[in-house]
Design a protein around this motif. Structure first.
Motif, mmCIF file in Angstrom:
data_model
loop_
_atom_site.group_PDB
_atom_site.id
_atom_site.type_symbol
_atom_site.label_atom_id
_atom_site.label_comp_id
_atom_site.label_asym_id
_atom_site.label_seq_id
_atom_site.Cartn_x
_atom_site.Cartn_y
_atom_site.Cartn_z
ATOM 1 N N ILE A 54 0.819 -1.209 0.000
ATOM 2 C CA ILE A 54 0.000 0.000 0.000
ATOM 3 C C ILE A 54 0.856 1.264 0.000
ATOM 4 C CG2 ILE A 54 -0.349 0.308 2.478
ATOM 5 C CD1 ILE A 54 -3.088 0.483 -0.174
ATOM 6 N N GLN A 55 2.052 1.193 0.613
ATOM 7 C CA GLN A 55 2.951 2.355 0.616
ATOM 8 C C GLN A 55 3.424 2.698 -0.799
ATOM 9 O OE1 GLN A 55 3.374 4.363 3.124
ATOM 10 N NE2 GLN A 55 2.089 3.042 4.385
ATOM 11 N N THR A 56 3.676 1.666 -1.604
ATOM 12 C CA THR A 56 4.083 1.898 -2.989
ATOM 13 C C THR A 56 2.956 2.569 -3.760
ATOM 14 O OG1 THR A 56 5.471 -0.075 -2.884
ATOM 15 C CG2 THR A 56 4.966 0.785 -5.072
ATOM 16 N N ILE A 57 1.721 2.109 -3.539
ATOM 17 C CA ILE A 57 0.563 2.720 -4.199
ATOM 18 C C ILE A 57 0.432 4.185 -3.803
ATOM 19 C CG2 ILE A 57 -1.970 2.695 -4.336
ATOM 20 C CD1 ILE A 57 -0.609 0.463 -5.926
ATOM 21 N N ARG A 58 0.620 4.471 -2.537
ATOM 22 C CA ARG A 58 0.513 5.862 -2.068
ATOM 23 C C ARG A 58 1.611 6.737 -2.662
ATOM 24 N NH1 ARG A 58 -1.081 4.083 4.024
ATOM 25 N NH2 ARG A 58 -3.285 3.749 3.571
ATOM 26 N N LYS A 59 2.816 6.175 -2.772
ATOM 27 C CA LYS A 59 3.919 6.944 -3.363
ATOM 28 C C LYS A 59 3.658 7.204 -4.848
ATOM 29 C CE LYS A 59 8.897 7.117 -3.852
ATOM 30 N NZ LYS A 59 10.184 6.517 -3.550
ATOM 31 N N LEU A 60 3.190 6.175 -5.569
ATOM 32 C CA LEU A 60 2.864 6.349 -6.978
ATOM 33 C C LEU A 60 1.730 7.359 -7.163
ATOM 34 C CD1 LEU A 60 3.057 2.665 -8.262
ATOM 35 C CD2 LEU A 60 4.635 4.536 -8.792
ATOM 36 N N ALA A 61 0.733 7.282 -6.301
ATOM 37 C CA ALA A 61 -0.385 8.225 -6.373
ATOM 38 C C ALA A 61 0.100 9.649 -6.134
ATOM 39 C CB ALA A 61 -1.452 7.836 -5.369
ATOM 40 N N HIS A 62 0.999 9.812 -5.185
ATOM 41 C CA HIS A 62 1.548 11.142 -4.910
ATOM 42 C C HIS A 62 2.320 11.666 -6.115
ATOM 43 C CE1 HIS A 62 3.404 14.493 -2.849
ATOM 44 N NE2 HIS A 62 4.585 14.053 -3.250
ATOM 45 N N LEU A 63 3.155 10.814 -6.717
ATOM 46 C CA LEU A 63 3.942 11.235 -7.881
ATOM 47 C C LEU A 63 3.051 11.578 -9.072
ATOM 48 C CD1 LEU A 63 6.870 8.653 -7.685
ATOM 49 C CD2 LEU A 63 6.977 11.109 -7.190
ATOM 50 N N ALA A 64 1.944 10.851 -9.217
ATOM 51 C CA ALA A 64 1.021 11.084 -10.329
ATOM 52 C C ALA A 64 -0.045 12.123 -9.981
ATOM 53 C CB ALA A 64 0.356 9.776 -10.733
ATOM 54 N N ARG A 65 0.043 12.670 -8.783
ATOM 55 C CA ARG A 65 -0.919 13.660 -8.297
ATOM 56 C C ARG A 65 -2.349 13.107 -8.337
ATOM 57 N NH1 ARG A 65 3.536 15.210 -7.002
ATOM 58 N NH2 ARG A 65 4.407 17.222 -7.498
ATOM 59 N N LEU A 66 -2.490 11.862 -7.850
ATOM 60 C CA LEU A 66 -3.791 11.207 -7.744
ATOM 61 C C LEU A 66 -4.189 11.100 -6.286
ATOM 62 C CD1 LEU A 66 -3.208 8.256 -10.244
ATOM 63 C CD2 LEU A 66 -4.447 10.376 -10.680
ATOM 64 N N GLU A 67 -5.479 11.110 -6.045
ATOM 65 C CA GLU A 67 -5.984 10.935 -4.686
ATOM 66 C C GLU A 67 -6.955 9.765 -4.671
ATOM 67 O OE1 GLU A 67 -7.621 14.467 -3.008
ATOM 68 O OE2 GLU A 67 -5.901 15.693 -3.593
ATOM 69 N N PHE A 68 -6.722 8.820 -3.768
ATOM 70 C CA PHE A 68 -7.591 7.660 -3.615
ATOM 71 C C PHE A 68 -8.071 7.575 -2.176
ATOM 72 C CE2 PHE A 68 -4.437 5.939 -6.809
ATOM 73 C CZ PHE A 68 -5.281 6.021 -7.893
ATOM 74 N N ASN A 69 -9.313 7.118 -2.010
ATOM 75 C CA ASN A 69 -9.746 6.778 -0.656
ATOM 76 C C ASN A 69 -9.215 5.373 -0.354
ATOM 77 O OD1 ASN A 69 -11.466 4.939 -1.925
ATOM 78 N ND2 ASN A 69 -13.229 6.312 -1.808
ATOM 79 N N GLU A 70 -9.372 4.903 0.856
ATOM 80 C CA GLU A 70 -8.780 3.614 1.257
ATOM 81 C C GLU A 70 -9.326 2.448 0.436
ATOM 82 O OE1 GLU A 70 -8.721 2.865 5.436
ATOM 83 O OE2 GLU A 70 -8.085 4.900 5.899
ATOM 84 N N GLU A 71 -10.600 2.497 0.102
ATOM 85 C CA GLU A 71 -11.206 1.425 -0.689
ATOM 86 C C GLU A 71 -10.595 1.387 -2.093
ATOM 87 O OE1 GLU A 71 -15.498 0.786 -2.738
ATOM 88 O OE2 GLU A 71 -15.531 1.292 -0.611
#
Length: 95
Positions: free
Chosen positions: A5-22
């Motif tokens: 999940i940390q990798t997903i959060r880092k990728l989302a941050h780099l891509a300027r994406l926001e996801f909820n936990e689901e």
């Protein structure tokens, strides 16, 4: 190969994406499926496989490019919103 999940959060941050936990969990599962599929492809023996430059053997069939008038000058001017004798009138773009 799997991600966390940390990798997903880092990728989302780099891509300027926001996801909820689901949605994070959904993206994590999808990414792990993709990575597992890539791992399966790596197991294939591609030593004697030529790289593709085209997906099929078919070639484009092109017609000869010949200039031709399909409508007359007068017919073209009939479509003009504004015209001045033999010319299209357009707004001035340069001073």
């Amino acid at each position: 190969m799997s991600t966390d999940i940390q990798t997903i959060r880092k990728l989302a941050h780099l891509a300027r994406l926001e996801f909820n936990e689901e949605k994070e969990q959904e993206v994590l599962q999808d990414l792990n499926k993709i990575l597992n599929w890539v791992d399966q492809l790596r197991e294939l023996d591609t030593e004697n496989v030529e790289p593709l430059t085209h997906m099929s053997e078919e070639m484009n069939v092109m017609r000869e490019d010949v200039a031709q008038n399909t409508i007359t000058h007068e017919q073209a001017l009939l479509n003009a919103p504004k015209k001045d004798s033999d010319y299209f009138r357009v707004p001035k773009v340069l001073e």
